[in-house]
Design a protein around this motif. Structure first.
Motif, PDB file in Angstrom:
ATOM      1  N   ASN A 277      36.392 -14.213 -35.614  1.00 40.71           N
ATOM      2  CA  ASN A 277      36.840 -14.844 -34.379  1.00 40.71           C
ATOM      3  C   ASN A 277      36.010 -16.116 -34.210  1.00 40.71           C
ATOM      4  O   ASN A 277      34.809 -16.052 -33.982  1.00 40.71           O
ATOM      5  N   LEU A 278      36.657 -17.264 -34.348  1.00 49.10           N
ATOM      6  CA  LEU A 278      35.905 -18.526 -34.368  1.00 49.10           C
ATOM      7  C   LEU A 278      35.409 -18.917 -32.981  1.00 49.10           C
ATOM      8  O   LEU A 278      34.550 -19.772 -32.854  1.00 49.10           O
ATOM      9  N   LYS A 279      35.972 -18.283 -31.948  1.00 46.62           N
ATOM     10  CA  LYS A 279      35.491 -18.601 -30.601  1.00 46.62           C
ATOM     11  C   LYS A 279      34.233 -17.791 -30.281  1.00 46.62           C
ATOM     12  O   LYS A 279      33.229 -18.340 -29.878  1.00 46.62           O
ATOM     13  N   SER A 280      34.315 -16.461 -30.530  1.00 46.28           N
ATOM     14  CA  SER A 280      33.173 -15.626 -30.174  1.00 46.28           C
ATOM     15  C   SER A 280      32.176 -15.504 -31.321  1.00 46.28           C
ATOM     16  O   SER A 280      31.050 -15.091 -31.129  1.00 46.28           O
ATOM     17  N   GLY A 281      32.613 -15.839 -32.526  1.00 45.81           N
ATOM     18  CA  GLY A 281      31.723 -15.685 -33.682  1.00 45.81           C
ATOM     19  C   GLY A 281      31.710 -14.269 -34.226  1.00 45.81           C
ATOM     20  O   GLY A 281      30.998 -13.986 -35.184  1.00 45.81           O
ATOM     21  N   ASN A 282      32.495 -13.362 -33.630  1.00 44.06           N
ATOM     22  CA  ASN A 282      32.536 -11.973 -34.116  1.00 44.06           C
ATOM     23  C   ASN A 282      33.108 -11.905 -35.527  1.00 44.06           C
ATOM     24  O   ASN A 282      34.125 -12.527 -35.803  1.00 44.06           O
ATOM     25  N   PHE A 293      49.071  -5.224 -42.987  1.00 36.89           N
ATOM     26  CA  PHE A 293      48.053  -4.853 -42.026  1.00 36.89           C
ATOM     27  C   PHE A 293      48.366  -5.484 -40.680  1.00 36.89           C
ATOM     28  O   PHE A 293      48.846  -6.610 -40.607  1.00 36.89           O
ATOM     29  N   ARG A 294      48.127  -4.744 -39.605  1.00 41.63           N
ATOM     30  CA  ARG A 294      48.355  -5.258 -38.254  1.00 41.63           C
ATOM     31  C   ARG A 294      47.109  -4.935 -37.441  1.00 41.63           C
ATOM     32  O   ARG A 294      46.608  -3.821 -37.495  1.00 41.63           O
ATOM     33  N   VAL A 295      46.612  -5.931 -36.723  1.00 41.73           N
ATOM     34  CA  VAL A 295      45.418  -5.684 -35.905  1.00 41.73           C
ATOM     35  C   VAL A 295      45.559  -6.419 -34.578  1.00 41.73           C
ATOM     36  O   VAL A 295      46.116  -7.514 -34.512  1.00 41.73           O
ATOM     37  N   ARG A 296      45.092  -5.800 -33.511  1.00 43.15           N
ATOM     38  CA  ARG A 296      45.155  -6.416 -32.186  1.00 43.15           C
ATOM     39  C   ARG A 296      44.085  -7.514 -32.110  1.00 43.15           C
ATOM     40  O   ARG A 296      42.951  -7.293 -32.499  1.00 43.15           O
ATOM     41  N   VAL A 297      44.476  -8.686 -31.637  1.00 42.70           N
ATOM     42  CA  VAL A 297      43.512  -9.780 -31.537  1.00 42.70           C
ATOM     43  C   VAL A 297      43.563 -10.412 -30.155  1.00 42.70           C
ATOM     44  O   VAL A 297      44.465 -10.125 -29.372  1.00 42.70           O
ATOM     45  N   ASP A 298      42.596 -11.246 -29.877  1.00 39.80           N
ATOM     46  CA  ASP A 298      42.539 -11.995 -28.632  1.00 39.80           C
ATOM     47  C   ASP A 298      43.314 -13.288 -28.880  1.00 39.80           C
ATOM     48  O   ASP A 298      42.877 -14.146 -29.635  1.00 39.80           O
ATOM     49  N   ARG A 302      40.902 -18.595 -32.012  1.00 42.23           N
ATOM     50  CA  ARG A 302      41.306 -18.996 -33.346  1.00 42.23           C
ATOM     51  C   ARG A 302      40.552 -18.092 -34.319  1.00 42.23           C
ATOM     52  O   ARG A 302      39.390 -17.756 -34.099  1.00 42.23           O
ATOM     53  N   TYR A 303      41.244 -17.684 -35.396  1.00 46.76           N
ATOM     54  CA  TYR A 303      40.648 -16.763 -36.361  1.00 46.76           C
ATOM     55  C   TYR A 303      40.657 -17.356 -37.764  1.00 46.76           C
ATOM     56  O   TYR A 303      41.549 -18.132 -38.105  1.00 46.76           O
ATOM     57  N   SER A 304      39.681 -16.956 -38.561  1.00 41.83           N
ATOM     58  CA  SER A 304      39.748 -17.262 -39.988  1.00 41.83           C
ATOM     59  C   SER A 304      39.834 -15.938 -40.743  1.00 41.83           C
ATOM     60  O   SER A 304      39.223 -14.945 -40.339  1.00 41.83           O
ATOM     61  N   ILE A 305      40.626 -15.946 -41.819  1.00 36.42           N
ATOM     62  CA  ILE A 305      40.929 -14.711 -42.548  1.00 36.42           C
ATOM     63  C   ILE A 305      40.739 -14.911 -44.040  1.00 36.42           C
ATOM     64  O   ILE A 305      41.155 -15.940 -44.591  1.00 36.42           O
ATOM     65  N   ARG A 306      40.111 -13.922 -44.693  1.00 36.49           N
ATOM     66  CA  ARG A 306      40.025 -13.925 -46.150  1.00 36.49           C
ATOM     67  C   ARG A 306      40.258 -12.499 -46.642  1.00 36.49           C
ATOM     68  O   ARG A 306      39.895 -11.542 -45.961  1.00 36.49           O
ATOM     69  N   ILE A 307      40.835 -12.363 -47.824  1.00 31.05           N
ATOM     70  CA  ILE A 307      41.138 -11.032 -48.356  1.00 31.05           C
ATOM     71  C   ILE A 307      40.652 -10.961 -49.802  1.00 31.05           C
ATOM     72  O   ILE A 307      40.735 -11.946 -50.537  1.00 31.05           O
ATOM     73  N   ARG A 308      40.133  -9.785 -50.192  1.00 33.97           N
ATOM     74  CA  ARG A 308      39.801  -9.575 -51.610  1.00 33.97           C
ATOM     75  C   ARG A 308      40.260  -8.179 -52.029  1.00 33.97           C
ATOM     76  O   ARG A 308      40.514  -7.327 -51.174  1.00 33.97           O
ATOM     77  N   ALA A 309      40.337  -7.947 -53.333  1.00 34.55           N
ATOM     78  CA  ALA A 309      40.941  -6.704 -53.842  1.00 34.55           C
ATOM     79  C   ALA A 309      40.020  -6.002 -54.821  1.00 34.55           C
ATOM     80  O   ALA A 309      39.133  -6.615 -55.416  1.00 34.55           O
ATOM     81  N   ASN A 310      40.263  -4.703 -54.974  1.00 37.41           N
ATOM     82  CA  ASN A 310      39.593  -3.917 -56.018  1.00 37.41           C
ATOM     83  C   ASN A 310      40.522  -2.758 -56.381  1.00 37.41           C
ATOM     84  O   ASN A 310      41.464  -2.469 -55.657  1.00 37.41           O
ATOM     85  N   HIS A 311      40.265  -2.096 -57.510  1.00 37.99           N
ATOM     86  CA  HIS A 311      41.002  -0.876 -57.818  1.00 37.99           C
ATOM     87  C   HIS A 311      40.517   0.204 -56.869  1.00 37.99           C
ATOM     88  O   HIS A 311      39.346   0.225 -56.523  1.00 37.99           O
ATOM     89  N   ASN A 312      41.390   1.108 -56.480  1.00 35.52           N
ATOM     90  CA  ASN A 312      40.884   2.274 -55.764  1.00 35.52           C
ATOM     91  C   ASN A 312      40.583   3.360 -56.783  1.00 35.52           C
ATOM     92  O   ASN A 312      41.045   3.316 -57.925  1.00 35.52           O
ATOM     93  N   HIS A 313      39.801   4.341 -56.382  1.00 34.98           N
ATOM     94  CA  HIS A 313      39.362   5.347 -57.360  1.00 34.98           C
ATOM     95  C   HIS A 313      40.454   6.362 -57.674  1.00 34.98           C
ATOM     96  O   HIS A 313      40.286   7.184 -58.548  1.00 34.98           O
ATOM     97  N   ILE A 314      41.575   6.299 -56.956  1.00 38.98           N
ATOM     98  CA  ILE A 314      42.649   7.260 -57.227  1.00 38.98           C
ATOM     99  C   ILE A 314      43.256   6.984 -58.598  1.00 38.98           C
ATOM    100  O   ILE A 314      43.515   7.902 -59.373  1.00 38.98           O
TER     101      ILE A 314
END
Ligand SMILES: *[C@@H]1O[C@H](CO)[C@@H](O)[C@H](O)[C@H]1NC(C)=O
Ligand SMILES: *[C@@H]1O[C@H](CO)[C@@H](O)[C@H](O)[C@H]1NC(C)=O
Ligand SMILES: *[C@@H]1O[C@H](CO)[C@@H](O)[C@H](O)[C@H]1NC(C)=O
Length: 420
Positions: A277-282, A293-298, A302-314
């Motif tokens: 959260n670029l306003k609060s710094g959270n 993915f869906r998430v409730r936001v304020d 303004r938000y910044s978003i980054r995503i990364r991946a890995n194999h899951n152990h399944i």
């Protein structure tokens, strides 16, 4: 198979642990024939970090309707026990510190297993001076284009390796062995990193081993080789998730993306979602098991978003997290009500000040018409202006330049001309 053995005369008698047999159940009449150990047990290095264990049945062994199997026990470098009906087996292991194993005959008769004495064989450690082997070896693979896997390894020269040491790296994957084509060197010109842009590593395999062998040469010391086995899935650096789309719906942030380039199925991946959260710094890092993915936001932030991946152990051994995706921004910072109110107030008061200045100027003009001007006083009447100018500068930075340029333009003479 778990055996309980005890020694009686020259042979050991084994029973399967869960058949309920105890030593009391064995009467002398049921004692089977003598069981003899196998003969000519040999260990042969058949490829890098691969040993062929081979033995022959004892020619003097009587069989009498019983089944013969062999118990194999690997003592080092990694202890392991198994049994087999064949007279050979192949094992993959790091061999730089040697290899030792035992084999014995198992005679299975009805509910009983009788075992022979052990026959042992060893491979000596690979020759070389202590401390000359590489240390801290680590390797990473990447699936570049579908069907191609690259490999990169780094290491540190051994503490006891002379400055003129030249290290050579080889990898083996199944039956393919290849020397490194491209090395990076340290300040002594010793190889400390190797890159294969293409390998024979099959990207879709699960739990296959990659063998790394590093030997070396020097004028001053014999360099001891070093070997390490890597699970191919455990050293894979996953690619970045693709086609990320982010949108805002009422109070929710919706994110969707595609799995990284990989022969593995969507279900084999998990993700980390880094939301700031670029306003609060959270800052939040959320672990996501699927690719939306869906998430409730304020919504006022303004938000910044980054995503990364890995194999899951399944699906497979987890590898290394991918790099983070490019930063995506979403939303607009909206000012808090109180701040907006204060800013408005400040600007309104600034405007009023200017109006006042204008009126004063006008009066001044009228005044000068009513009472013919005396040479100096006009300067006095201009005195309030710099004070107002100072006040105007207290406006927030965004309006500051605007206000100050206005103030400069508002000289009384200009006003006089426009008004009259
Ligand atoms: C074991 O090895 C010896 C010597 O190499 C050989 O003469 C003998 O035939 C071998 N025994 C078996 C059972 O193969
Ligand atoms: C190398 O490995 C050792 C032991 O595993 C570790 O203590 C050391 O910090 C490592 N050195 C470097 C430079 O990574
Ligand atoms: C290093 O190992 C490779 C593969 O086993 C071998 O062909 C080569 O001769 C070895 N080099 C040295 C300097 O020991």
């Amino acid at each position: 198979m778990i055996c309980m053995c005890w020694s009686l005369l020259t042979n050991s008698y084994c029973s399967k642990q869960f058949t309920g047999l105890t030593s009391m159940d064995i009467s002398v009449s049921s004692l089977p024939v003598q069981v003899l150990p196998p003969v000519n047990f040999t260990l042969t290095v058949s490829a890098l970090a691969q040993v062929l264990l081979h033995w022959e049945p004892n020619p003097a062994q009587e069989q009498n309707n019983s089944t013969i199997r062999y118990d194999v026990k690997i003592l080092s470098p990694v202890p392991e026990e198994y049994d087999t009906g064949r007279t050979h087996s192949v094992r993959t292991a790091a061999l730089h510190d040697g290899f030792s194993a035992r084999v014995r005959t198992l005679l299975l008769q009805e509910d009983l297993e009788v075992c022979s004495d052990w026959l042992e064989a060893n491979l000596p450690p690979l020759p070389g001076a202590a401390g000359t082997s590489v240390t801290n070896l680590s390797c990473v693979t990447r699936v570049t284009i579908p069907g191609n896997v690259s490999l990169c390894c780094t290491w540190l020269p051994g503490q006891g390796a002379p400055e003129d040491t030249k290290y050579f790296l080889f990898y083996r994957y199944e039956a393919h062995t290849e020397e490194c084509p491209t090395y990076t060197k340290d300040k002594w010109n010793r190889n400390i990193e190797c890159r294969f842009s293409r390998t024979q590593i099959k990207p879709g395999e699960i739990d296959n081993l990659i063998v790394i062998h590093i030997n070396g040469s020097s004028q001053r010391a014999a360099i001891k080789p070093f070997q390490q086995l890597f699970n191919q899935n455990a050293i894979e650096k996953v690619n970045i998730p693709r086609n990320i789309t982010i949108s805002l719906q009422q109070n929710d942030l919706l994110a969707m993306w595609e799995k990284p380039i990989s022969p593995f199925h969507e279900e084999c991946f998990e993700y980390e979602f880094y939301l700031v959260n670029l306003k609060s710094g959270n800052k939040q890092i959320l672990r996501i098991p699927s690719n939306s993915f869906r998430v409730r936001v304020d919504v006022s932030s303004r938000y910044s978003i980054r995503i990364r991946a890995n194999h899951n152990h399944i699906c497979r051994a987890t590898g290394f997290w991918s790099d983070w995706s490019e930063i995506i921004y979403v939303g607009q910072n909206k000012l808090e009500n109180s701040t907006a109110w204060m800013l408005t107030l400040l600007c309104v008061s600034t405007s009023c000040t200017f109006l006042l200045v204008a009126i004063i100027c006008k009066i001044n003009h009228v005044w000068s018409k009513l009472f013919p001007p005396i040479p100096t006083p006009s300067n006095k009447f201009r005195d309030p202006f710099p004070i107002d100018y100072e006040r105007a500068r207290t406006c927030t930075s965004s309006t500051e330049t605007e206000v100050s340029s206005l103030a400069e333009g508002f000289s009384c003479s200009v006003l006089d001309d426009s008004v009259f």
